[in-house]
Design an enzyme around this catalytic site. Structure first.
Site, PDB file in Angstrom:
ATOM      1  N   ASP A  73       0.753  -1.264  -0.033  1.00  0.00           N
ATOM      2  CA  ASP A  73       0.018  -0.157   0.049  1.00  0.00           C
ATOM      3  C   ASP A  73       0.890   1.188  -0.124  1.00  0.00           C
ATOM      4  OD1 ASP A  73       1.181   0.049   2.490  1.00  0.00           O
ATOM      5  OD2 ASP A  73      -0.768  -0.360   3.476  1.00  0.00           O
ATOM      6  N   GLU A 106      -0.843  -9.025  -1.153  1.00  0.00           N
ATOM      7  CA  GLU A 106      -1.439  -8.629  -0.133  1.00  0.00           C
ATOM      8  C   GLU A 106      -2.726  -7.480  -0.518  1.00  0.00           C
ATOM      9  OE1 GLU A 106      -0.114  -5.599   2.951  1.00  0.00           O
ATOM     10  OE2 GLU A 106       0.775  -7.198   3.920  1.00  0.00           O
ATOM     11  N   GLU A 126      -2.018   5.276   2.827  1.00  0.00           N
ATOM     12  CA  GLU A 126      -2.052   3.874   2.508  1.00  0.00           C
ATOM     13  C   GLU A 126      -3.378   3.320   2.149  1.00  0.00           C
ATOM     14  OE1 GLU A 126      -0.485   5.140   5.138  1.00  0.00           O
ATOM     15  OE2 GLU A 126       1.689   4.820   4.636  1.00  0.00           O
ATOM     16  N   HIS A 153       5.639   5.278  13.153  1.00  0.00           N
ATOM     17  CA  HIS A 153       5.873   5.911  12.044  1.00  0.00           C
ATOM     18  C   HIS A 153       4.816   6.479  11.258  1.00  0.00           C
ATOM     19  CE1 HIS A 153       5.558   2.287   9.832  1.00  0.00           C
ATOM     20  NE2 HIS A 153       5.273   2.695   9.052  1.00  0.00           N
ATOM     21  N   ARG A 204       2.077   8.185   9.189  1.00  0.00           N
ATOM     22  CA  ARG A 204       2.124   9.733   8.777  1.00  0.00           C
ATOM     23  C   ARG A 204       0.827  10.515   9.661  1.00  0.00           C
ATOM     24  NH1 ARG A 204       4.974  11.754   4.308  1.00  0.00           N
ATOM     25  NH2 ARG A 204       6.638  10.149   4.099  1.00  0.00           N
ATOM     26  N   HIS A 256      12.568   5.206  13.316  1.00  0.00           N
ATOM     27  CA  HIS A 256      12.171   5.161  11.780  1.00  0.00           C
ATOM     28  C   HIS A 256      12.943   6.363  11.266  1.00  0.00           C
ATOM     29  CE1 HIS A 256      10.118   5.672   7.986  1.00  0.00           C
ATOM     30  NE2 HIS A 256       9.820   4.454   8.069  1.00  0.00           N
TER      31      HIS A 256
HETATM   32  C1  UD1 Z   1       6.450   4.423   4.031  1.00  0.00           C
HETATM   33  C2  UD1 Z   1       5.441   4.179   3.335  1.00  0.00           C
HETATM   34  C3  UD1 Z   1       4.362   3.447   4.378  1.00  0.00           C
HETATM   35  C4  UD1 Z   1       5.316   2.435   5.223  1.00  0.00           C
HETATM   36  C5  UD1 Z   1       6.664   2.781   5.413  1.00  0.00           C
HETATM   37  C6  UD1 Z   1       7.689   1.713   6.120  1.00  0.00           C
HETATM   38  C7  UD1 Z   1       4.317   5.747   1.858  1.00  0.00           C
HETATM   39  C8  UD1 Z   1       3.248   6.936   1.606  1.00  0.00           C
HETATM   40  N1  UD1 Z   1       4.414   5.434   3.119  1.00  0.00           N
HETATM   41  O1  UD1 Z   1       6.513   5.737   4.797  1.00  0.00           O
HETATM   42  O2  UD1 Z   1       3.124   2.877   4.246  1.00  0.00           O
HETATM   43  O3  UD1 Z   1       4.548   2.012   6.180  1.00  0.00           O
HETATM   44  O4  UD1 Z   1       7.005   3.469   4.478  1.00  0.00           O
HETATM   45  O5  UD1 Z   1       8.678   2.070   6.706  1.00  0.00           O
HETATM   46  O6  UD1 Z   1       4.547   4.993   1.058  1.00  0.00           O
HETATM   47  N2  UD1 Z   1      14.290   7.467   5.022  1.00  0.00           N
HETATM   48  C9  UD1 Z   1      15.699   7.364   5.109  1.00  0.00           C
HETATM   49  N3  UD1 Z   1      16.281   5.985   4.636  1.00  0.00           N
HETATM   50  C10 UD1 Z   1      15.643   5.045   4.655  1.00  0.00           C
HETATM   51  C11 UD1 Z   1      14.033   5.333   4.561  1.00  0.00           C
HETATM   52  C12 UD1 Z   1      13.472   6.546   4.821  1.00  0.00           C
HETATM   53  O7  UD1 Z   1      16.589   8.222   5.429  1.00  0.00           O
HETATM   54  O8  UD1 Z   1      15.973   3.824   4.279  1.00  0.00           O
HETATM   55  C13 UD1 Z   1      13.854   9.022   5.611  1.00  0.00           C
HETATM   56  C14 UD1 Z   1      14.020   9.930   4.330  1.00  0.00           C
HETATM   57  O9  UD1 Z   1      14.339  11.047   4.852  1.00  0.00           O
HETATM   58  C15 UD1 Z   1      12.417   9.884   3.646  1.00  0.00           C
HETATM   59  C16 UD1 Z   1      11.786   9.837   4.813  1.00  0.00           C
HETATM   60  O10 UD1 Z   1      12.290   8.680   5.607  1.00  0.00           O
HETATM   61  O11 UD1 Z   1      12.316  10.995   2.796  1.00  0.00           O
HETATM   62  C17 UD1 Z   1      10.273   9.283   4.488  1.00  0.00           C
HETATM   63  O12 UD1 Z   1      10.440   8.102   3.572  1.00  0.00           O
HETATM   64  P1  UD1 Z   1       8.913   7.526   2.735  1.00  0.00           P
HETATM   65  O13 UD1 Z   1       9.325   6.477   2.031  1.00  0.00           O
HETATM   66  O14 UD1 Z   1       8.592   8.969   2.216  1.00  0.00           O
HETATM   67  O15 UD1 Z   1       7.649   7.447   3.976  1.00  0.00           O
HETATM   68  P2  UD1 Z   1       7.706   6.600   5.056  1.00  0.00           P
HETATM   69  O16 UD1 Z   1       7.271   7.441   6.049  1.00  0.00           O
HETATM   70  O17 UD1 Z   1       9.001   5.902   5.322  1.00  0.00           O
HETATM   71  N1  UDP Z   2      11.373  -4.217  10.572  1.00  0.00           N
HETATM   72  C1  UDP Z   2      12.791  -4.314  10.600  1.00  0.00           C
HETATM   73  N2  UDP Z   2      13.521  -3.322  11.187  1.00  0.00           N
HETATM   74  C2  UDP Z   2      13.155  -2.618  12.178  1.00  0.00           C
HETATM   75  C3  UDP Z   2      11.896  -2.408  12.237  1.00  0.00           C
HETATM   76  C4  UDP Z   2      10.941  -3.291  11.680  1.00  0.00           C
HETATM   77  O1  UDP Z   2      13.366  -5.264   9.717  1.00  0.00           O
HETATM   78  O2  UDP Z   2      14.022  -1.758  12.830  1.00  0.00           O
HETATM   79  C5  UDP Z   2      10.625  -4.987   9.891  1.00  0.00           C
HETATM   80  C6  UDP Z   2       9.695  -5.786  10.472  1.00  0.00           C
HETATM   81  O3  UDP Z   2      10.068  -7.045  10.845  1.00  0.00           O
HETATM   82  C7  UDP Z   2       8.426  -6.055   9.486  1.00  0.00           C
HETATM   83  C8  UDP Z   2       8.842  -4.465   8.537  1.00  0.00           C
HETATM   84  O4  UDP Z   2       9.847  -4.091   8.873  1.00  0.00           O
HETATM   85  O5  UDP Z   2       8.613  -6.889   8.657  1.00  0.00           O
HETATM   86  C9  UDP Z   2       7.794  -3.622   8.838  1.00  0.00           C
HETATM   87  O6  UDP Z   2       8.040  -2.272   8.512  1.00  0.00           O
HETATM   88  P1  UDP Z   2       7.640  -0.989   8.662  1.00  0.00           P
HETATM   89  O7  UDP Z   2       6.873  -0.981  10.091  1.00  0.00           O
HETATM   90  O8  UDP Z   2       8.525  -0.097   8.388  1.00  0.00           O
HETATM   91  O9  UDP Z   2       6.248  -0.650   7.641  1.00  0.00           O
HETATM   92  P2  UDP Z   2       4.773  -1.360   7.821  1.00  0.00           P
HETATM   93  O10 UDP Z   2       4.767  -2.592   7.833  1.00  0.00           O
HETATM   94  O11 UDP Z   2       3.992  -0.394   8.901  1.00  0.00           O
HETATM   95  O12 UDP Z   2       4.241  -0.722   6.458  1.00  0.00           O
END
Ligand code: UD1
Ligand code: UDP
Length: 370
Positions: A97, A119, A133, A209, A211, A242
């Site tokens: 999502d 999923e 999402e 984490h 939004r 996160h």
């Molecule tokens: C995204 C997904 C959310 C999911 C989450 C999992 C969308 C809208 N949201 O949210 O559904 O639950 O990922 O974690 O797609 N960043 C880093 N390094 C990384 C990853 C992220 O620095 O490896 C930071 C960056 O500043 C980036 C910010 O996190 O700009 C946000 O990442 P983004 O993918 O836009 O949204 P999430 O809040 O992570």
């Molecule tokens: N996870 C991980 N390292 C972490 C936190 C979570 O590998 O420090 C894994 C966790 O086992 C799960 C997935 O990341 O499989 C969940 O990701 P996240 O919570 O970022 O996203 P969501 O599932 O809410 O979309």
């Protein structure tokens, strides 16, 4: 040969796609399996690729600090169509999502390439929760040609929305495939701060984490954790922070320098699975963690107002407690002090699959596109 292009970009998508990619590769002669990562996440995605020994064939490398969902979607719509025209897959696979999920499905639609959605059928029914999402899921459903539903409830939701029954496949969730391929009994942590945890002290694992929680709800979650750390000084808390700057700032401001509190950088999947296994209690707003923790018999308090994963709640291992500080503290305190309340939730139940979801998905793809 059926040419399958798997497109993913964030940590949870990568974890849930990895077993499918492995299964596609285990059926050579039938499939040509290619991976395109958007790298919506960079470091957290690379952690997963490394754990599952996967290599991207194409890396769009889209992440920028401070990105927005609209910016990521724009990047995907700009960069994916030329790749689709070049590769000409029979089908693309997307998962879940995220912005990558919907962006890739929409790009494929514009190139008349069919999308298979892993999923599929999860809903809260509220377009603002989780945001964005819920809308990504609804829109991906409208586009997809094949829908892999993880549970009977998800399948029924799709059928109720008018998706043709022949396009819906009840498969289980690949998160369980990944978990079963990863968890083991003799694990030792590699991250120094985790290796140094006291094996005799109970551990509470926290992740947050979402939004829609940014601002006051996220502060309230942190205040609840802070309160719990004060009330239960004998506990250890581990919170992999996160990297979203909004989350990092709030969590680090409100929870740094507390005794018993371990704020750590995101740990790789191997470490995280075993952290869950080591935990006494899990507090989370994550989707994936809500699915994994029940399989490990760990009570989960869900830090959201609603969940699209009611199966864990129905099975009794998960409880939706929202983001209100007092409610979180009350529910966690009850579990931490009442052995009966804890025992009622600590059942290892697994409503999300039997570890063979990838196999079913691969079979369905082979049947449809052969
Ligand atoms: C995204 C997904 C959310 C999911 C989450 C999992 C969308 C809208 N949201 O949210 O559904 O639950 O990922 O974690 O797609 N960043 C880093 N390094 C990384 C990853 C992220 O620095 O490896 C930071 C960056 O500043 C980036 C910010 O996190 O700009 C946000 O990442 P983004 O993918 O836009 O949204 P999430 O809040 O992570
Ligand atoms: N996870 C991980 N390292 C972490 C936190 C979570 O590998 O420090 C894994 C966790 O086992 C799960 C997935 O990341 O499989 C969940 O990701 P996240 O919570 O970022 O996203 P969501 O599932 O809410 O979309």
């Amino acid at each position: 040969m059926i040419r399958v292009l798997s497109v993913f970009g964030t940590r949870p998508e990568a974890i849930k796609m990895a077993p499918i990619v492995r299964a596609l590769r285990a059926a050579p002669g039938e499939f040509e399996s290619l991976i395109c990562v958007t790298a919506q996440h960079r470091t957290m995605l690379d952690q997963v690729l490394e754990v599952f020994a996967l290599k991207a064939d194409v890396d769009l490398d889209l992440m920028v600090p401070g990105q927005t969902p609209a910016g990521i979607a724009a990047g995907i719509l700009d960069r994916l169509p030329p790749l689709l025209r070049r590769v000409r897959p029979d089908v693309i696979l997307v998962q879940g999502d995220t912005t990558t999920t919907f962006g890739a499905a929409f790009a494929a639609f514009l190139e008349r390439v069919p999308t298979a959605h892993v999923e599929a059928g999860l809903r809260t029914g509220d377009r603002w929760q989780p945001f964005p999402e819920e809308m990504n899921r609804v829109l991906t459903t409208r586009i997809a040609a094949m829908h892999f539903a993880p549970t009977p409830a998800a399948r029924d939701t799709l059928l109720g929305e008018g998706v043709p029954a022949g396009d819906v496949f009840l498969t289980g969730n690949t998160v369980i495939d990944a978990l079963l391929q990863t968890v083991r009994t003799d694990y030792r942590f590699r991250t120094p701060s985790l290796a140094a945890l006291d094996p005799l002290r109970r551990l509470v694992l926290v992740t947050t984490h979402r939004r829609e929680s940014f601002g006051a709800p996220l502060r309230s979650i942190c205040e609840a954790v802070r309160d719990l750390a004060g009330r239960f000084p004998e506990l250890q808390f581990v919170l992999p922070v996160h990297p979203n700057p909004e989350v990092k700032r709030t969590v680090e401001t409100l929870l740094c320098d507390l005794p018993g509190m371990h704020l750590v950088a995101p740990v790789d999947y191997l470490e995280f699975v075993h952290l869950m296994n080591r935990a006494h209690l899990v507090l989370t707003d994550s989707g994936g963690v809500q699915e994994e923790a029940p399989s490990l018999g760990k009570p989960v308090l869900v830090l959201r107002e609603v969940t699209e994963r009611p199966e864990g709640v129905a099975a009794g291992t998960a409880m939706v407690v929202g983001t209100d500080r007092d409610r979180i503290v009350g529910a966690a305190s009850e579990l931490l002090t009442s052995p009966d309340a804890y025992a009622r939730m600590a059942n290892a139940v697994n409503p999300y699959g039997d570890g063979r979801a990838s196999e079913r998905i691969v079979t369905a793809l082979a049947t449809r596109y052969a």
